[in-house]
Design a protein around this motif. Structure first.
Motif, PDB file in Angstrom:
ATOM      1  N   ILE A 138       0.819  -1.216   0.000  1.00 61.71           N
ATOM      2  CA  ILE A 138       0.000   0.000   0.000  1.00 61.71           C
ATOM      3  C   ILE A 138       0.854   1.267   0.000  1.00 61.71           C
ATOM      4  O   ILE A 138       0.319   2.370  -0.010  1.00 61.71           O
ATOM      5  N   SER A 139       2.160   1.099   0.016  1.00 61.29           N
ATOM      6  CA  SER A 139       3.056   2.246   0.023  1.00 61.29           C
ATOM      7  C   SER A 139       3.388   2.677  -1.399  1.00 61.29           C
ATOM      8  O   SER A 139       3.340   1.871  -2.330  1.00 61.29           O
ATOM      9  N   TYR A 192      -7.284  10.125 -15.863  1.00 62.37           N
ATOM     10  CA  TYR A 192      -5.876  10.473 -15.713  1.00 62.37           C
ATOM     11  C   TYR A 192      -5.311   9.939 -14.391  1.00 62.37           C
ATOM     12  O   TYR A 192      -4.115   9.683 -14.276  1.00 62.37           O
ATOM     13  N   LEU A 193      -6.191   9.801 -13.398  1.00 64.37           N
ATOM     14  CA  LEU A 193      -5.827   9.242 -12.107  1.00 64.37           C
ATOM     15  C   LEU A 193      -6.817   8.140 -11.759  1.00 64.37           C
ATOM     16  O   LEU A 193      -7.937   8.101 -12.279  1.00 64.37           O
ATOM     17  N   GLU A 194      -6.398   7.265 -10.859  1.00 59.96           N
ATOM     18  CA  GLU A 194      -7.314   6.281 -10.310  1.00 59.96           C
ATOM     19  C   GLU A 194      -7.092   6.213  -8.808  1.00 59.96           C
ATOM     20  O   GLU A 194      -6.028   6.595  -8.308  1.00 59.96           O
ATOM     21  N   ILE A 195      -8.104   5.757  -8.097  1.00 55.05           N
ATOM     22  CA  ILE A 195      -8.013   5.645  -6.640  1.00 55.05           C
ATOM     23  C   ILE A 195      -7.931   4.181  -6.269  1.00 55.05           C
ATOM     24  O   ILE A 195      -8.778   3.376  -6.660  1.00 55.05           O
ATOM     25  N   ARG A 196      -6.883   3.857  -5.521  1.00 57.05           N
ATOM     26  CA  ARG A 196      -6.723   2.503  -4.999  1.00 57.05           C
ATOM     27  C   ARG A 196      -6.425   2.593  -3.514  1.00 57.05           C
ATOM     28  O   ARG A 196      -5.463   3.232  -3.110  1.00 57.05           O
ATOM     29  N   TYR A 201      -3.398   7.346  -7.876  1.00 55.52           N
ATOM     30  CA  TYR A 201      -2.314   6.795  -8.686  1.00 55.52           C
ATOM     31  C   TYR A 201      -2.461   7.291 -10.126  1.00 55.52           C
ATOM     32  O   TYR A 201      -3.575   7.412 -10.633  1.00 55.52           O
ATOM     33  N   LEU A 202      -1.336   7.553 -10.781  1.00 52.66           N
ATOM     34  CA  LEU A 202      -1.372   7.895 -12.193  1.00 52.66           C
ATOM     35  C   LEU A 202      -1.781   6.680 -13.018  1.00 52.66           C
ATOM     36  O   LEU A 202      -1.305   5.568 -12.787  1.00 52.66           O
ATOM     37  N   THR A 203      -2.659   6.882 -13.970  1.00 51.18           N
ATOM     38  CA  THR A 203      -3.019   5.832 -14.915  1.00 51.18           C
ATOM     39  C   THR A 203      -2.079   5.940 -16.127  1.00 51.18           C
ATOM     40  O   THR A 203      -1.356   6.934 -16.279  1.00 51.18           O
TER      41      THR A 203
END
Length: 231
Positions: A138-139, A192-196, A201-203
């Protein structure tokens, strides 16, 4: 069975654990400022091509720390938000403790910890190892640099000496008359971004558009975008 460690014993077994690592070494500590002895041991692990993972959680690395870490090819450094755990392990030993991997803590604080031997407490060691792996997953793995963020109007040179400039998300939001949170939501909705796991995070689309992930020693993780970026 697990062995109780006081301050001096924690420091002793920590050094021995680093020195004896043959295959892997995991160092998880919110605060990170290495003393000369630990640096010497880690440099030796790097020469031996031992896989070393360091996870920290406070963005207070000093310039000399950054430069030193950058010189080690087999030491990978990650940043974990809200990190409070302190755990150090190689392939045979694990230390769970209150001790930060920080010069001040190692010299001035009263600490406690426990030493777990894989040969004696295999299940307990496995549980600690699996949790350490989760924290690593997760880091955000970063290549820490001393590069500063380009301010509005700053012009940087590319490899071809063509003028380029990039903006932080907050500066881009100001240019687009959006709050940073609104901009981030828009970048996610446009791909352009995603959430995890609560993190941005950059896509591939974000990378292709020129977006970059960076880590500031002072302010933590952030994104850079081309000055002419129009999401």
């Amino acid at each position: 069975m697990a062995k109780f460690l006081n301050t001096s014993a924690t420091n002793y077994f920590l050094e021995e654990m680093i020195k004896d690592a043959k295959d892997r070494l995991i160092l998880i500590s919110p605060f990170l400022r290495l003393n000369d002895r630990v640096k010497e041991l880690l440099a030796d692990k790097n020469r031996l091509k031992i896989d070393v993972r360091i996870v920290y959680g406070k963005s207070e690395l000093q310039p000399e720390e950054i430069g030193w870490l950058n010189a080690l090819s087999y030491v990978r450094t990650s940043f974990c938000r809200n990190l409070h755990a302190k755990c150090y392990m190689n392939e045979e030993l694990c230390i769970v403790t209150s001790l930060n991997l920080y010069e001040f803590s190692q010299v001035n604080n009263n600490e406690m910890g426990v030493l777990i031997r894989r040969s004696e407490d295999a299940e307990l060691y496995r549980d600690a190892y699996e949790e350490s792996q989760r924290i690593i997953r997760i880091s955000e793995e970063v290549r820490i640099t001393l590069e500063r963020v380009a301010a509005p109007g700053d012009v940087e040179k590319s490899d071809e000496d063509e003028p380029t400039a990039k903006l932080t998300s907050s500066k881009l939001g100001q240019r687009l008359k959006l709050k940073t949170t609104e901009l981030m939501e828009k970048l996610v909705s446009l791909g352009y971004l995603e959430i995890r796991e609560g993190k941005h995070y950059l896509t591939p689309k974000g990378k292709d558009s020129g977006g970059e992930f960076r880590m500031s020693p002072k302010h933590g993780p952030y994104f850079l975008w081309p000055h002419d970026f129009k999401p």
